[in-house]
Design an enzyme around this catalytic site. Structure first.
Site, PDB file in Angstrom:
ATOM      1  N   ASP A 141       0.712  -1.009   0.263  1.00 56.65           N
ATOM      2  CA  ASP A 141      -0.391  -0.289   0.003  1.00 56.65           C
ATOM      3  C   ASP A 141       1.026   1.103   0.373  1.00 56.65           C
ATOM      4  O   ASP A 141       1.892   1.390   0.829  1.00 56.65           O
ATOM      5  CB  ASP A 141      -1.305   0.468   0.976  1.00 56.65           C
ATOM      6  CG  ASP A 141      -1.997   1.278   1.435  1.00 56.65           C
ATOM      7  OD1 ASP A 141      -3.081   0.881   1.617  1.00 56.65           O
ATOM      8  OD2 ASP A 141      -1.545   2.294   1.039  1.00 56.65           O
ATOM      9  N   ILE A 142       0.815   2.297  -0.894  1.00 56.63           N
ATOM     10  CA  ILE A 142       1.582   3.328  -1.177  1.00 56.63           C
ATOM     11  C   ILE A 142       1.027   4.377   0.340  1.00 56.63           C
ATOM     12  O   ILE A 142       2.319   4.813   0.186  1.00 56.63           O
ATOM     13  CB  ILE A 142       0.980   4.594  -2.192  1.00 56.63           C
ATOM     14  CG1 ILE A 142       2.435   4.358  -2.954  1.00 56.63           C
ATOM     15  CG2 ILE A 142      -0.195   5.299  -2.481  1.00 56.63           C
ATOM     16  CD1 ILE A 142       3.490   3.542  -3.835  1.00 56.63           C
ATOM     17  N   HIS A 198      -9.662  -6.082  -2.745  1.00 56.17           N
ATOM     18  CA  HIS A 198      -9.013  -5.894  -2.348  1.00 56.17           C
ATOM     19  C   HIS A 198      -9.043  -5.914  -0.379  1.00 56.17           C
ATOM     20  O   HIS A 198      -9.797  -5.118   0.063  1.00 56.17           O
ATOM     21  CB  HIS A 198      -8.527  -4.817  -2.552  1.00 56.17           C
ATOM     22  CG  HIS A 198      -8.355  -3.703  -2.090  1.00 56.17           C
ATOM     23  ND1 HIS A 198      -9.229  -2.967  -3.169  1.00 56.17           N
ATOM     24  CD2 HIS A 198      -8.248  -2.595  -1.193  1.00 56.17           C
ATOM     25  CE1 HIS A 198      -9.739  -1.717  -2.398  1.00 56.17           C
ATOM     26  NE2 HIS A 198      -8.731  -1.413  -1.345  1.00 56.17           N
ATOM     27  N   GLU A 240     -12.533   4.042  -1.074  1.00 56.87           N
ATOM     28  CA  GLU A 240     -11.371   4.739  -1.551  1.00 56.87           C
ATOM     29  C   GLU A 240     -11.782   4.016  -3.589  1.00 56.87           C
ATOM     30  O   GLU A 240     -11.624   4.731  -3.853  1.00 56.87           O
ATOM     31  CB  GLU A 240     -10.012   5.031  -1.698  1.00 56.87           C
ATOM     32  CG  GLU A 240      -9.323   5.821  -1.728  1.00 56.87           C
ATOM     33  CD  GLU A 240      -8.105   5.808  -1.689  1.00 56.87           C
ATOM     34  OE1 GLU A 240      -7.908   5.663  -0.440  1.00 56.87           O
ATOM     35  OE2 GLU A 240      -6.636   6.273  -1.916  1.00 56.87           O
ATOM     36  N   HIS A 262      -6.991  -5.215   2.828  1.00 56.60           N
ATOM     37  CA  HIS A 262      -5.443  -5.402   3.374  1.00 56.60           C
ATOM     38  C   HIS A 262      -5.582  -6.450   4.227  1.00 56.60           C
ATOM     39  O   HIS A 262      -5.639  -6.675   5.395  1.00 56.60           O
ATOM     40  CB  HIS A 262      -6.177  -3.958   3.907  1.00 56.60           C
ATOM     41  CG  HIS A 262      -6.767  -2.302   3.154  1.00 56.60           C
ATOM     42  ND1 HIS A 262      -5.878  -1.855   3.237  1.00 56.60           N
ATOM     43  CD2 HIS A 262      -7.637  -2.585   2.822  1.00 56.60           C
ATOM     44  CE1 HIS A 262      -6.577  -0.836   2.619  1.00 56.60           C
ATOM     45  NE2 HIS A 262      -7.824  -1.529   2.443  1.00 56.60           N
TER      46      HIS A 262
HETATM   47  P1  5GP Z   1     -10.410   1.287   0.474  1.00 56.35           P
HETATM   48  O1  5GP Z   1     -10.309   1.219  -0.842  1.00 56.35           O
HETATM   49  O2  5GP Z   1      -9.820  -0.322   0.614  1.00 56.35           O
HETATM   50  O3  5GP Z   1     -11.097   2.672   1.284  1.00 56.35           O
HETATM   51  O4  5GP Z   1      -8.296   2.002  -0.075  1.00 56.35           O
HETATM   52  C1  5GP Z   1      -7.637   2.002  -0.892  1.00 56.35           C
HETATM   53  C2  5GP Z   1      -6.529   1.838  -0.849  1.00 56.35           C
HETATM   54  O5  5GP Z   1      -5.185   1.333  -1.470  1.00 56.35           O
HETATM   55  C3  5GP Z   1      -5.495   2.820   0.249  1.00 56.35           C
HETATM   56  O6  5GP Z   1      -5.172   2.338   1.492  1.00 56.35           O
HETATM   57  C4  5GP Z   1      -4.666   3.581   0.136  1.00 56.35           C
HETATM   58  O7  5GP Z   1      -3.135   3.646   0.082  1.00 56.35           O
HETATM   59  C5  5GP Z   1      -3.848   2.394  -1.288  1.00 56.35           C
HETATM   60  N1  5GP Z   1      -3.799   2.860  -2.813  1.00 56.35           N
HETATM   61  C6  5GP Z   1      -4.371   4.657  -3.421  1.00 56.35           C
HETATM   62  N2  5GP Z   1      -4.041   4.069  -4.390  1.00 56.35           N
HETATM   63  C7  5GP Z   1      -3.256   3.268  -4.695  1.00 56.35           C
HETATM   64  C8  5GP Z   1      -1.842   2.916  -5.540  1.00 56.35           C
HETATM   65  O8  5GP Z   1      -1.403   3.952  -6.814  1.00 56.35           O
HETATM   66  N3  5GP Z   1      -0.837   2.872  -5.600  1.00 56.35           N
HETATM   67  C9  5GP Z   1      -0.960   2.086  -4.335  1.00 56.35           C
HETATM   68  N4  5GP Z   1       0.046   0.668  -3.790  1.00 56.35           N
HETATM   69  N5  5GP Z   1      -1.769   1.679  -3.019  1.00 56.35           N
HETATM   70  C10 5GP Z   1      -2.594   2.397  -3.423  1.00 56.35           C
END
Ligand code: 5GP
Length: 135
Positions: free
Chosen positions: A29-30, A93, A88, A95
């Site tokens: 995760d970035i 996915h 987001e 975590h």
């Molecule tokens: P969620 O959709 O589970 O709420 O959050 C998405 C997750 O993806 C976040 O923890 C965010 O930091 C990660 N994320 C979003 N865009 C990118 C990206 O371009 N690259 C990476 N490696 N992680 C990402």
């Protein structure tokens, strides 16, 4: 329209790769909330995790299990925590988060700032512990 994670799978957007199979992909995760915070995804673009068909979903969890074991071997911790948010990025996915205490899984706390080299080293260390066939 393809998601940011599909662009990561295709290599259009770079990522710190941890493991890969024909159908699944694991990368750091970035914006990590803990060192080693990893995302595990199906390559196939499906928005919501629980909309995956049974076979794809069970395969993803088995891939996540192997990744979690490698992660725990590379980043010593009490447990690997699991979270599913998806608020987001509309691409299913899981975590995987190294945990020593409950607060380690707080998504509201400030994200870790790691250098490119630190990300590369963590990804490499996890990849080195990954065992078995990546299917
Ligand atoms: P969620 O959709 O589970 O709420 O959050 C998405 C997750 O993806 C976040 O923890 C965010 O930091 C990660 N994320 C979003 N865009 C990118 C990206 O371009 N690259 C990476 N490696 N992680 C990402």
């Amino acid at each position: 329209m393809s998601t940011i994670f599909s662009k990561i799978v295709s290599g259009e957007i770079p990522s710190y790769r941890v493991a890969e199979s024909d159908r699944y992909y694991a990368f750091l995760d970035i914006n990590p909330i803990a060192k080693g915070h990893t995302l595990v995804i199906p390559k196939k673009e499906v928005d919501y995790l629980f909309d995956l068909d049974e076979e794809a979903l069970s395969g993803l969890w088995i891939f996540a299990q192997k990744t979690a074991k490698a992660l725990q071997a590379a980043v010593p911790c009490k447990r690997i925590g699991v979270a599913v948010l998806g608020l987001e990025v509309p691409h299913a996915h899981i975590h995987l988060i190294p945990l020593n205490r409950e607060a380690d899984v707080d998504f509201k706390k400030p994200k870790l700032k790691l250098t490119k080299e630190e990300f590369e080293n963590i990804a490499k260390a996890i990849a080195a512990k990954w065992e078995g066939e990546a299917n």
